[in-house]
Design an enzyme around this catalytic site. Structure first.
Site, PDB file in Angstrom:
ATOM      1  N   THR A 188    -129.398   7.857  29.433  1.00 21.93           N
ATOM      2  CA  THR A 188    -129.357   7.754  30.889  1.00 21.93           C
ATOM      3  C   THR A 188    -129.818   6.371  31.331  1.00 21.93           C
ATOM      4  O   THR A 188    -129.243   5.768  32.236  1.00 21.93           O
ATOM      5  CB  THR A 188    -130.239   8.837  31.533  1.00 21.93           C
ATOM      6  OG1 THR A 188    -129.955  10.078  30.892  1.00 21.93           O
ATOM      7  CG2 THR A 188    -129.974   8.964  33.004  1.00 21.93           C
TER       8      THR A 188
ATOM      9  N   ASP B 291     -98.135  14.232  36.578  1.00 20.62           N
ATOM     10  CA  ASP B 291     -98.858  15.367  37.158  1.00 20.62           C
ATOM     11  C   ASP B 291     -99.838  15.863  36.102  1.00 20.62           C
ATOM     12  O   ASP B 291     -99.928  15.288  35.017  1.00 20.62           O
ATOM     13  CB  ASP B 291     -97.877  16.495  37.556  1.00 20.62           C
ATOM     14  CG  ASP B 291     -98.471  17.395  38.647  1.00 20.62           C
ATOM     15  OD1 ASP B 291     -99.653  17.765  38.526  1.00 20.62           O
ATOM     16  OD2 ASP B 291     -97.760  17.699  39.620  1.00 20.62           O
TER      17      ASP B 291
ATOM     18  N   SER C  44    -111.916  30.177  36.728  1.00 19.23           N
ATOM     19  CA  SER C  44    -111.345  29.025  37.426  1.00 19.23           C
ATOM     20  C   SER C  44    -111.789  27.715  36.767  1.00 19.23           C
ATOM     21  O   SER C  44    -110.970  26.836  36.494  1.00 19.23           O
ATOM     22  CB  SER C  44    -111.778  29.069  38.888  1.00 19.23           C
ATOM     23  OG  SER C  44    -111.649  27.810  39.478  1.00 19.23           O
ATOM     24  N   SER C  45    -113.079  27.597  36.477  1.00 21.47           N
ATOM     25  CA  SER C  45    -113.585  26.347  35.885  1.00 21.47           C
ATOM     26  C   SER C  45    -113.012  26.115  34.501  1.00 21.47           C
ATOM     27  O   SER C  45    -112.647  24.987  34.157  1.00 21.47           O
ATOM     28  CB  SER C  45    -115.108  26.381  35.752  1.00 21.47           C
ATOM     29  OG  SER C  45    -115.681  26.488  37.003  1.00 21.47           O
TER      30      SER C  45
ATOM     31  N   SER D  14    -119.096   4.397  38.254  1.00 17.12           N
ATOM     32  CA  SER D  14    -118.619   3.352  37.338  1.00 17.12           C
ATOM     33  C   SER D  14    -117.269   2.792  37.768  1.00 17.12           C
ATOM     34  O   SER D  14    -116.855   1.743  37.289  1.00 17.12           O
ATOM     35  CB  SER D  14    -118.506   3.903  35.914  1.00 17.12           C
ATOM     36  OG  SER D  14    -119.737   4.467  35.526  1.00 17.12           O
TER      37      SER D  14
ATOM     38  N   HIS E 188    -128.308  24.202  31.426  1.00 19.28           N
ATOM     39  CA  HIS E 188    -128.565  22.777  31.297  1.00 19.28           C
ATOM     40  C   HIS E 188    -127.297  21.948  31.165  1.00 19.28           C
ATOM     41  O   HIS E 188    -127.141  20.978  31.893  1.00 19.28           O
ATOM     42  CB  HIS E 188    -129.614  22.425  30.254  1.00 19.28           C
ATOM     43  CG  HIS E 188    -130.162  21.080  30.595  1.00 19.28           C
ATOM     44  ND1 HIS E 188    -131.077  20.895  31.582  1.00 19.28           N
ATOM     45  CD2 HIS E 188    -129.808  19.854  30.184  1.00 19.28           C
ATOM     46  CE1 HIS E 188    -131.276  19.607  31.764  1.00 19.28           C
ATOM     47  NE2 HIS E 188    -130.524  18.943  30.923  1.00 19.28           N
TER      48      HIS E 188
ATOM     49  N   GLU F 166    -124.618  22.695  32.395  1.00 22.15           N
ATOM     50  CA  GLU F 166    -124.079  22.785  33.758  1.00 22.15           C
ATOM     51  C   GLU F 166    -124.616  21.649  34.637  1.00 22.15           C
ATOM     52  O   GLU F 166    -123.893  21.088  35.450  1.00 22.15           O
ATOM     53  CB  GLU F 166    -124.459  24.149  34.345  1.00 22.15           C
ATOM     54  CG  GLU F 166    -124.239  24.310  35.832  1.00 22.15           C
ATOM     55  CD  GLU F 166    -122.775  24.375  36.221  1.00 22.15           C
ATOM     56  OE1 GLU F 166    -121.941  24.528  35.313  1.00 22.15           O
ATOM     57  OE2 GLU F 166    -122.484  24.258  37.419  1.00 22.15           O
TER      58      GLU F 166
ATOM     59  N   HIS G  44    -136.459  23.641  28.207  1.00 28.58           N
ATOM     60  CA  HIS G  44    -137.424  22.916  29.048  1.00 28.58           C
ATOM     61  C   HIS G  44    -137.470  23.494  30.461  1.00 28.58           C
ATOM     62  O   HIS G  44    -138.319  23.107  31.243  1.00 28.58           O
ATOM     63  CB  HIS G  44    -137.148  21.402  29.052  1.00 28.58           C
ATOM     64  CG  HIS G  44    -135.899  20.985  29.753  1.00 28.58           C
ATOM     65  ND1 HIS G  44    -135.166  19.903  29.360  1.00 28.58           N
ATOM     66  CD2 HIS G  44    -135.248  21.487  30.817  1.00 28.58           C
ATOM     67  CE1 HIS G  44    -134.118  19.769  30.156  1.00 28.58           C
ATOM     68  NE2 HIS G  44    -134.143  20.719  31.040  1.00 28.58           N
ATOM     69  N   HIS G  45    -136.543  24.405  30.780  1.00 32.03           N
ATOM     70  CA  HIS G  45    -136.612  25.084  32.074  1.00 32.03           C
ATOM     71  C   HIS G  45    -137.591  26.248  32.027  1.00 32.03           C
ATOM     72  O   HIS G  45    -137.808  26.900  33.035  1.00 32.03           O
ATOM     73  CB  HIS G  45    -135.238  25.628  32.464  1.00 32.03           C
ATOM     74  CG  HIS G  45    -134.230  24.555  32.709  1.00 32.03           C
ATOM     75  ND1 HIS G  45    -134.015  24.009  33.942  1.00 32.03           N
ATOM     76  CD2 HIS G  45    -133.392  23.900  31.872  1.00 32.03           C
ATOM     77  CE1 HIS G  45    -133.071  23.071  33.859  1.00 32.03           C
ATOM     78  NE2 HIS G  45    -132.683  22.991  32.613  1.00 32.03           N
TER      79      HIS G  45
ATOM     80  N   HIS H 129    -127.682  29.648  48.847  1.00 34.78           N
ATOM     81  CA  HIS H 129    -127.568  28.196  49.026  1.00 34.78           C
ATOM     82  C   HIS H 129    -127.257  27.543  47.681  1.00 34.78           C
ATOM     83  O   HIS H 129    -126.354  26.718  47.574  1.00 34.78           O
ATOM     84  CB  HIS H 129    -128.863  27.636  49.612  1.00 34.78           C
ATOM     85  CG  HIS H 129    -129.006  26.154  49.500  1.00 34.78           C
ATOM     86  ND1 HIS H 129    -128.216  25.272  50.215  1.00 34.78           N
ATOM     87  CD2 HIS H 129    -129.811  25.375  48.741  1.00 34.78           C
ATOM     88  CE1 HIS H 129    -128.545  24.026  49.910  1.00 34.78           C
ATOM     89  NE2 HIS H 129    -129.510  24.059  49.009  1.00 34.78           N
TER      90      HIS H 129
ATOM     91  N   LYS I  66    -127.138   3.836  31.000  1.00 34.06           N
ATOM     92  CA  LYS I  66    -126.165   3.842  32.099  1.00 34.06           C
ATOM     93  C   LYS I  66    -126.677   3.055  33.296  1.00 34.06           C
ATOM     94  O   LYS I  66    -125.970   2.235  33.869  1.00 34.06           O
ATOM     95  CB  LYS I  66    -125.837   5.285  32.513  1.00 34.06           C
ATOM     96  CG  LYS I  66    -125.207   6.095  31.410  1.00 34.06           C
ATOM     97  CD  LYS I  66    -124.439   7.278  31.933  1.00 34.06           C
ATOM     98  CE  LYS I  66    -123.149   6.856  32.559  1.00 34.06           C
ATOM     99  NZ  LYS I  66    -122.103   6.591  31.602  1.00 34.06           N
TER     100      LYS I  66
ATOM    101  N   TRP J 222    -130.677  31.855  42.153  1.00 33.81           N
ATOM    102  CA  TRP J 222    -129.346  31.680  41.558  1.00 33.81           C
ATOM    103  C   TRP J 222    -129.398  31.891  40.058  1.00 33.81           C
ATOM    104  O   TRP J 222    -128.390  32.157  39.420  1.00 33.81           O
ATOM    105  CB  TRP J 222    -128.783  30.292  41.880  1.00 33.81           C
ATOM    106  CG  TRP J 222    -129.251  29.171  41.001  1.00 33.81           C
ATOM    107  CD1 TRP J 222    -130.432  28.524  41.084  1.00 33.81           C
ATOM    108  CD2 TRP J 222    -128.529  28.554  39.915  1.00 33.81           C
ATOM    109  NE1 TRP J 222    -130.505  27.546  40.123  1.00 33.81           N
ATOM    110  CE2 TRP J 222    -129.354  27.539  39.389  1.00 33.81           C
ATOM    111  CE3 TRP J 222    -127.277  28.764  39.342  1.00 33.81           C
ATOM    112  CZ2 TRP J 222    -128.971  26.748  38.312  1.00 33.81           C
ATOM    113  CZ3 TRP J 222    -126.904  27.968  38.264  1.00 33.81           C
ATOM    114  CH2 TRP J 222    -127.752  26.968  37.768  1.00 33.81           C
TER     115      TRP J 222
ATOM    116  N   TYR K 248    -125.250  18.739  33.715  1.00 34.69           N
ATOM    117  CA  TYR K 248    -124.501  17.518  33.392  1.00 34.69           C
ATOM    118  C   TYR K 248    -123.054  17.634  33.823  1.00 34.69           C
ATOM    119  O   TYR K 248    -122.418  16.624  34.116  1.00 34.69           O
ATOM    120  CB  TYR K 248    -124.651  17.184  31.911  1.00 34.69           C
ATOM    121  CG  TYR K 248    -126.082  16.806  31.630  1.00 34.69           C
ATOM    122  CD1 TYR K 248    -126.589  15.626  32.147  1.00 34.69           C
ATOM    123  CD2 TYR K 248    -126.946  17.646  30.949  1.00 34.69           C
ATOM    124  CE1 TYR K 248    -127.911  15.296  31.981  1.00 34.69           C
ATOM    125  CE2 TYR K 248    -128.265  17.318  30.774  1.00 34.69           C
ATOM    126  CZ  TYR K 248    -128.750  16.146  31.293  1.00 34.69           C
ATOM    127  OH  TYR K 248    -130.058  15.829  31.144  1.00 34.69           O
TER     128      TYR K 248
ATOM    129  N   ARG L 223    -142.126  27.060  44.632  1.00 29.50           N
ATOM    130  CA  ARG L 223    -140.769  27.177  45.152  1.00 29.50           C
ATOM    131  C   ARG L 223    -140.538  28.561  45.725  1.00 29.50           C
ATOM    132  O   ARG L 223    -141.241  29.495  45.404  1.00 29.50           O
ATOM    133  CB  ARG L 223    -139.762  27.103  43.997  1.00 29.50           C
ATOM    134  CG  ARG L 223    -139.555  25.845  43.362  1.00 29.50           C
ATOM    135  CD  ARG L 223    -138.732  26.061  42.099  1.00 29.50           C
ATOM    136  NE  ARG L 223    -137.319  26.310  42.439  1.00 29.50           N
ATOM    137  CZ  ARG L 223    -136.362  26.387  41.517  1.00 29.50           C
ATOM    138  NH1 ARG L 223    -136.646  26.258  40.250  1.00 29.50           N
ATOM    139  NH2 ARG L 223    -135.128  26.599  41.873  1.00 29.50           N
TER     140      ARG L 223
END
Lengths: 201, 524, 374
Positions: free
Chosen positions: B327, B105, B168-169, B267, B252, B254, B301-302, B76, B330, B141, B256, B449
């Protein structure tokens, strides 16, 4: 003509820049090593194995005023059904004093097995001040069926160990190293600079 | 005139049918491919989420066994992150960036084609791993070693799929950077670019910086599994925690990557429906850059519970707390944009407002998670699950839905069904909260979890959450219906679509012709 | 196109309602962190409540502006859009204020964190080792060590019987700890990463193979405290609970003494000859731990965990069967159980496996046979 010349100059400029960036990135890859060392030094990350100092133990004045309890524990990981434990569970040492502890390992299986022990020191802030001058860690230990072996570890708790450290725990975990027995050095990271080839038992 | 010309081009240079899509180098076609792929994966990942929620509806094991449950949680996440959210935003980037900066293009069209067409192969491999002997990857994951080293060949398939997604990314990101720097219309200075382009430019840099890190981490995992190295295997002198450090150094930023383009879309939408320019454009750009920079120095922090030294914990706590500042800027700017505007509430605006509110809930719970001592209680509980779904579903996914409603008329030339769009919004917003809000309480009360079964005191909130999840899942069929209906027909949309929106994309007709801005517009 | 008044209020209520239960629930069990029983737990709870309150206030203040704006500044009300687009002063103010609030949060957090990390001068040390999927506790100073397995019957998990009060949060042997004593935990793991968590004690730390982590607690109140493994550790991650039985220091000493006696009794039981029925009965009890992988009926999981029913090992020579159970299978999830089970337990479970699920080796393995192989 001139337009072509301008274009060529522009292309040259781009190529030079691109090559420079590529060289810089390649160099940065190598710069990562000292940068990470510095980072780990500052934050204290990756200091958990204690320090193996194979050279002569630096002569240090023994600090008789402090007494530190050093605890020993042993673990065997899954895949290595040996008996492994310290001969004494704890001892008290003065900072600066060279001490020796002994672990005993016994192969209780009916096969020849190769194991390798990984040290870990707690608490974190003491790890950098716990110097092992002789250690059976990171090297292959081969035991015949039923064979048992005493494994000594000599260590010094440095005199500059933080004042609030009263107890240090030295833990060894024995893993099955059959997978790594062909190349002794391995590619390990935690102990790559600390690997000593297994010279004595 | 432009339309006639476009039709002319199409006739002469493009194969039709399936070959059009396989060989296309047109940014609009590729954008459509990305968005359709993303929607498909959103459904696949959503179906997996429903398997998870169905199992958790009641205590006890009813539907799946724990091993399959772990495969579902793992897949998932992988499908939603790499299959739904990231390609979705790349789809928006492909469609909108050239139109927003007045370029004909993307700069590297063939690369663009390739970076999309890697994905179907990557996901065939990833989803195929579910049918490998022993089932799919089941180590989460995050693929934490040594658990992932225990897994079967599905882990290898996942690693290869991750490699492909990474290629790809990175290719997509390089394309965006090159396009933004080289293809802007005359007068379109960097500080005149729409905020969506800015957020994507910065996101592209993040991708280029961190996807190779992920590739490195999983490659080391692969060599540990098969080639006798011991990067993460303590038996060979490796360090399992190092995998977590490397993984989160990717992980991390990722996060963002998945939220900055959402900020960009919001925006764009809010000023249009507030009929007022975006408040604090320069500080918005700075805030995005600030968030991107901070994202590189907060990874640990993870992993506060792995036993880091005190100084490390303090450093990562302070750095993480700092993220609240940009943040916050924003969120305040969005509110200030609405302030004293002349607002209307069409579907895109509803989505945008709910993203601001719900993302802020996720942001505030993120601030709570940053407080290291408290994190020891929250870590790896449902509180974290609630937190990141507030950020990724009501942040990223709902921003994409808002963006889709906002630009669909431009893409298809038809207005979507406003009534159904609003219905979809309300169902999504309400069911989302029913699903995920109770999970905060579950986490605080002590539910970890990634467990397939739970103690009895967690029952009520799990029931609520599962009901919400099924409502949320089935409401998304409405999204598919509205999109299909809009593609097929509907009220003709004008070039501007909305009430005097700002931006070059609104100066071309709706639907946007196959080729736009072949002569660059002049931006003043 | 435009939103009606009633829809708008529905919007406001829809978004605000989920937050309402938070306020009165701050102290209630089930909605907030459980009432802590350790000093660090108290500090964390008050830290949590403080931050939550600050977050709520920020949320309410910011969004009351927004919702007022949504209410008042609408086109349907004929509001004309202002055209201002920045205010440097305002932007500086709303960067500085959050920063100051953050500093205010960081100070107490840092203080608590420093106290959490101070593991020095503990009176009791317990080493905790995570296994797939159980915990092992060793009292380093007292020479006591035992495993702690989930004791919820498979029947309850598979919905064949009613679930008990402590469903999934009960173990065969809880970790017994003294109250009002500083207890230090040394946490490690045997196979993959696990994480030991008891919410009431506010202790959560990863057990990492090869490495050792330290954390401490001081329990203020006798009682039973329950937690779970919180790091995904494979198939039965959800089935390895932690139960702490906190007793007064006197009761703890009594428990220690009783435990040493029990260990002696176990040793003498191992010397005795066991009957087939006794072995089968005890074996069935122990088999619960095997059932996690090998299935309640010995059926295993295809391609993941091999079956026991009809397997070559369980129907072949006893020596080979004992070898697998005692020393494990390298490179698989099959662990070496000789460090975890007593001679009697191994003898019983092997006997049970050889004479159940259609296997009929017929032999009774005696504890003495196991002892000979150690």
């Amino acid at each position: 003509m001139t337009e072509q010349a301008i274009r060529q100059a522009a292309n040259r400029r781009i190529i030079t820049r691109a090559v420079m960036v590529a060289v810089a990135m390649f160099g940065f890859g190598f710069a990562m090593v000292p940068l990470y060392d510095l980072f780990c030094d500052i934050t204290g990350l990756n200091g958990k194995t204690g320090v193996t100092d194979s050279g002569s133990a630096r002569a240090q004045a023994v600090d008789e005023t402090r007494l530190i309890t050093v605890e020993f524990t042993g673990n065997t990981a899954g895949g290595l059904p040996w008996e492994f434990r310290p001969a004494v569970a704890k001892m008290q040492v003065h900072p600066g004093q060279v001490a020796e502890a002994v672990y005993v390992a016994r192969n209780t299986t009916s096969d020849r097995m190769v194991g390798r022990a990984i040290p870990s020191v707690a608490p974190n802030r003491a790890a950098a001040h716990f110097k092992k001058t002789e250690c059976f860690c990171f090297s292959n230990q081969e035991l015949a069926p039923g064979e048992s072996r005493e494994m000594p570890v000599r260590f010094v708790v440095e005199t500059d160990v933080p004042q609030d450290v009263h107890t240090i725990t030295l833990s060894y975990s024995f893993f099955n190293a059959g997978k790594y027995s062909s190349s002794d050095a391995g590619t390990g990271t935690a102990g790559s600079d600390a690997i000593r080839r297994g010279e004595k038992g | 005139m432009a339309t006639a010309e476009a039709a002319h081009h199409e006739e002469h240079h493009h194969p039709s049918g399936i070959m059009r899509w396989i060989t296309t180098t047109n940014h609009k076609d590729i954008g459509t491919l990305y968005l359709s792929f993303s929607l498909m994966m959103f459904m696949v990942g959503g179906a997996m989420a429903l398997v998870i929620r169905a199992e958790l509806f009641q205590p006890g094991l009813q539907i799946v066994d724990p091993h399959f449950f772990n495969q579902m949680t793992t897949m998932h996440a992988l499908v939603m992150i790499f299959g739904a959210i990231m390609p979705g935003f790349v789809g928006f980037a492909n469609w909108m960036i050239p139109m927003m900066i007045g370029a004909p293009d993307m700069a590297l069209p063939r690369l663009n084609n390739w970076s999309f067409w890697i994905l179907p192969f990557a996901f065939t491999m990833l989803l195929g791993s579910l049918f490998a002997p022993g089932g799919g990857p089941a180590s989460g994951w995050t693929l934490y070693a040594p658990l992932s080293i225990q897994g079967g060949m599905s882990v290898d398939m996942t690693i290869l799929a991750v490699h492909m997604m990474g290629i790809s990314s990175v290719l997509g990101a390089i394309n965006i950077v090159v396009t933004v720097f080289n293809m802007r219309a005359p007068g379109m200075t960097l500080m005149k670019m729409p905020l969506f382009v800015w957020t994507w430019l910065i996101t592209a840099y993040l991708l280029i910086a961190v996807m190779p890190v992920l590739a490195g981490a999983v490659t080391m995992l692969l060599t540990d599994r098969h080639f006798g190295t011991a990067f993460f295997d303590p038996a060979g002198g490796g360090d399992p925690v190092m995998f977590q450090h490397i993984f989160w150094f990717f992980g991390h930023p990722e996060v963002y990557v998945m939220i900055l383009p959402a900020f960009g879309i919001i925006s764009e939408i809010i000023p249009t429906f507030a009929r007022k320019p975006l408040f604090g454009y320069a500080s918005m750009v700075l805030a995005v850059a600030g968030i991107a920079f901070l994202s590189f120095i907060v990874w640990a922090h993870h992993m506060f519970t792995v036993g880091m030294p005190l100084i490390g914990e303090l450093f990562f706590m302070y750095a993480t707390m700092l993220i609240a500042v940009p943040t916050g800027v924003k969120v305040f700017n969005w509110v200030a944009t609405m302030w004293r505007g002349s607002m209307t509430f069409e579907t895109p605006m509803l989505f945008a407002i709910s993203v601001v509110v719900l993302f802020t809930i996720g942001g505030l719970s993120g601030l709570m998670l940053a407080i290291t001592p408290a994190d020891f209680q929250y870590h790896d509980t449902y509180f974290v699950v609630a937190h990141f779904h507030y950020v990724l579903f009501s942040g990223a996914a709902m921003a994409m839905m808002g963006g889709a409603y906002y630009w669909l008329p431009k893409w298809t030339g038809h207005m979507y069904d406003e009534k159904l769009g609003k219905l979809h919004f309300w169902l999504t917003a309400i069911f989302f909260n029913i699903t995920f809000f109770p999970q905060h309480f579950l986490g605080l009360a002590g539910m970890p979890r990634r467990i397939p079964d739970y103690a009895l005191q967690f029952t009520e909130f799990n029931v609520m959450s599962s009901i919400g999840a099924f409502g949320l899942g089935f409401s998304q069929l409405l999204l598919v219906y509205v999109v299909v209906k809009c593609v097929r027909g509907g009220e003709k949309a004008s070039a501007e679509v909305w009430d005097n929106p700002k931006g070059l994309e609104w100066t071309v007709p709706s639907p946007a012709p196959y080729h736009t801005f072949e002569t660059p517009p002049q931006v003043r | 196109m435009l939103m009606s008044r009633s829809k708008l209020s529905a919007a406001i209520i829809g978004l605000a309602v989920p937050w309402l239960p938070v306020v009165p629930a701050m102290a209630d069990y089930g909605l907030n962190l459980p009432p802590p029983v350790s000093p660090i737990g108290d500090e964390i709870l008050s830290l949590h409540n403080l931050i939550m309150l600050i977050c709520l206030i920020i949320f309410v203040v910011v969004f009351s502006f927004m919702f007022y704006s949504i209410y008042a500044h609408r086109k349907s009300k004929g509001h004309k859009a202002a055209q201002f687009s920045h205010s440097t002063r305002l932007e500086i103010v709303w960067s500085v204020i959050p920063f100051v609030i953050l500093v205010g949060m960081a100070i107490p957090s840092t203080a608590t964190l420093i106290r959490m990390e101070d593991t020095s001068q503990a009176d009791v040390t317990v080493k905790i080792t995570g296994y797939q999927w159980k915990w092992r506790y060793e009292y380093l100073d007292h020479g006591i060590a035992f495993n702690s397995n989930l004791s919820t019957p498979r029947d309850q998990i598979e919905n064949r019987s009613a679930k008990g009060d402590n469903y999934l949060l009960e173990v065969d042997r809880p970790l017994v700890l003294p109250t009002d004593t500083k207890v230090r935990f040394l946490i490690t793991a045997n196979d993959v990463i696990h994480s030991w968590w008891v919410p009431e004690l506010a202790v959560k730390k990863d057990g990492i193979p090869g490495f050792i982590n330290e954390i401490w607690t001081l329990i203020k109140k006798p009682g039973i405290y329950r937690g779970q493994c919180t790091e995904l550790c494979g198939k039965d991650h959800g089935f390895m609970p932690v139960v702490v039985d906190a007793r007064s220091p006197e009761d703890f000493q009594a428990w220690l003494a009783a435990n040493k006696q029990e260990a002696a009794a176990d040793a003498s039981a191992a010397m005795a000859e066991w009957s087939m029925d006794d072995l089968m009965a005890k074996g069935k009890e122990i088999y619960g731990a095997c059932a996690a992988c090998h299935g309640a009926q010995g059926e295993g999981v295809p391609n993941v965990f091999p079956p026991i029913a009809g397997s070559a090992v369980a129907t072949g020579p006893v020596a080979q069967h004992l070898e697998v159970v005692m020393n494990g299978r390298d490179g698989t999830a099959m662990q070496a159980f000789k460090g975890q089970l007593s001679d009697t337990e191994i003898a019983a479970v092997v006997t049970y496996q050889r004479n159940s699920f259609g296997n009929s080796a017929g032999d009774a393995v005696q504890p003495a046979d196991v002892k000979a192989l150690r």
